[in-house]
Design an enzyme around this catalytic site. Sequence first.
Site, PDB file in Angstrom:
ATOM      1  CD  GLU A   1      47.025  40.708  35.206  1.00 49.19           C
ATOM      2  OE1 GLU A   1      46.044  41.462  35.360  1.00 49.19           O
ATOM      3  OE2 GLU A   1      47.199  40.009  34.169  1.00 49.19           O
TER       4      GLU A   1
ATOM      5  CG  HIS B   1      37.204  38.737  39.186  1.00 44.59           C
ATOM      6  ND1 HIS B   1      36.728  37.839  38.274  1.00 44.59           N
ATOM      7  CD2 HIS B   1      37.892  39.669  38.484  1.00 44.59           C
ATOM      8  CE1 HIS B   1      37.111  38.208  37.049  1.00 44.59           C
ATOM      9  NE2 HIS B   1      37.817  39.319  37.159  1.00 44.59           N
TER      10      HIS B   1
END
Length: 338
Positions: free
Chosen positions: A73, A142
């Site tokens: 990321e 998540h």
Amino acid sequence: MAPATADQDAGGNGRTLAYGAAFAEALGQVMESDPDVFVAGEDVGRAGGVFGSFRGLHERFGDMRVVDTPISEQAIVGLGTGAAVSGLRPVVDLMFMDFILVAMDQIANQAAKLKYMFGGKATLPMTITTSAGAGLSAAAQHSQSLEAMLCHIPGLKVVMPSNPHDAKGLLISCIRDDNPTVFVKHKRLLGLQGSVPPDMYEVPLGAANIVRAGDDVTVVTYGRMVHETLSAADALDAEGIGCEVIDLRTLQPLDIDTVVEAVRRTGRVAVVHEAVRFGGLGGEIASQIAEAAFDYLDAPIERIGAPFSPVPFSPALEQMWVPSAATIGERIRSLAAA
């Protein structure tokens, strides 16, 4: 900025698309019209994204404009920041909102600050897309809604559309904006069908939408909670309680003027979000309402959010954790009686 009305948002000419398809259509149309726009992220290319939101773009635009990246990321947002400051308009995807935490230095200390540090002489037209929210038993790492954290960072714009029409229009507005924007999709809304015009259009950043009129209570919400709130409002209407429901659409900048105007009419207000209640965006909205419309309030401001715990994996516990239409209705019923 004056809010759009529901009628203004309904011009799809009878054409319906799913939320995820509206997102992909917007991105494809912008890429067709502007060669400086490209997409980068994990599995956005040949796989079409973890939820299919980028499906078909790789076949149309190839490896150079739909770029599959390593699982990093930091690298994805760093790539986008460098490309944007060099004159391109990148759309970089972080699969799950939880993963923004891995790239917060690039987001908060680099992208968000660059325009300020260069005295407004530089632009950074980068759009970060991500998927948030519970409801798929994706567990604690998540399923989070971390929008309040992003809204706290000067220099970022944050949107969280609740329907396919706004998903398309807000994405186009984000990509065309010369500042870093974060476009948050809710995973449970990706299959939602709605009216979407085939041509390109923009939904302005910073403009809320009054999606239901009512005289008794103003309910301020966004994302998936718009639909839970509307269901609650339908049930309350049968009891003689009229809810005016405001879909914020853009969270930063916040259209507080539309909210305050509504509160002055109804005298009662509830703020609903899926994120954990403590430290959530509802606290900021409630504070601004109290500052601007305290004399108009007939009851304390109600804040409705998730309990202070990680998102449960168990489907039964997760269903209890997320604010539901029944829970929202119960709290608004008490507010109306106060």
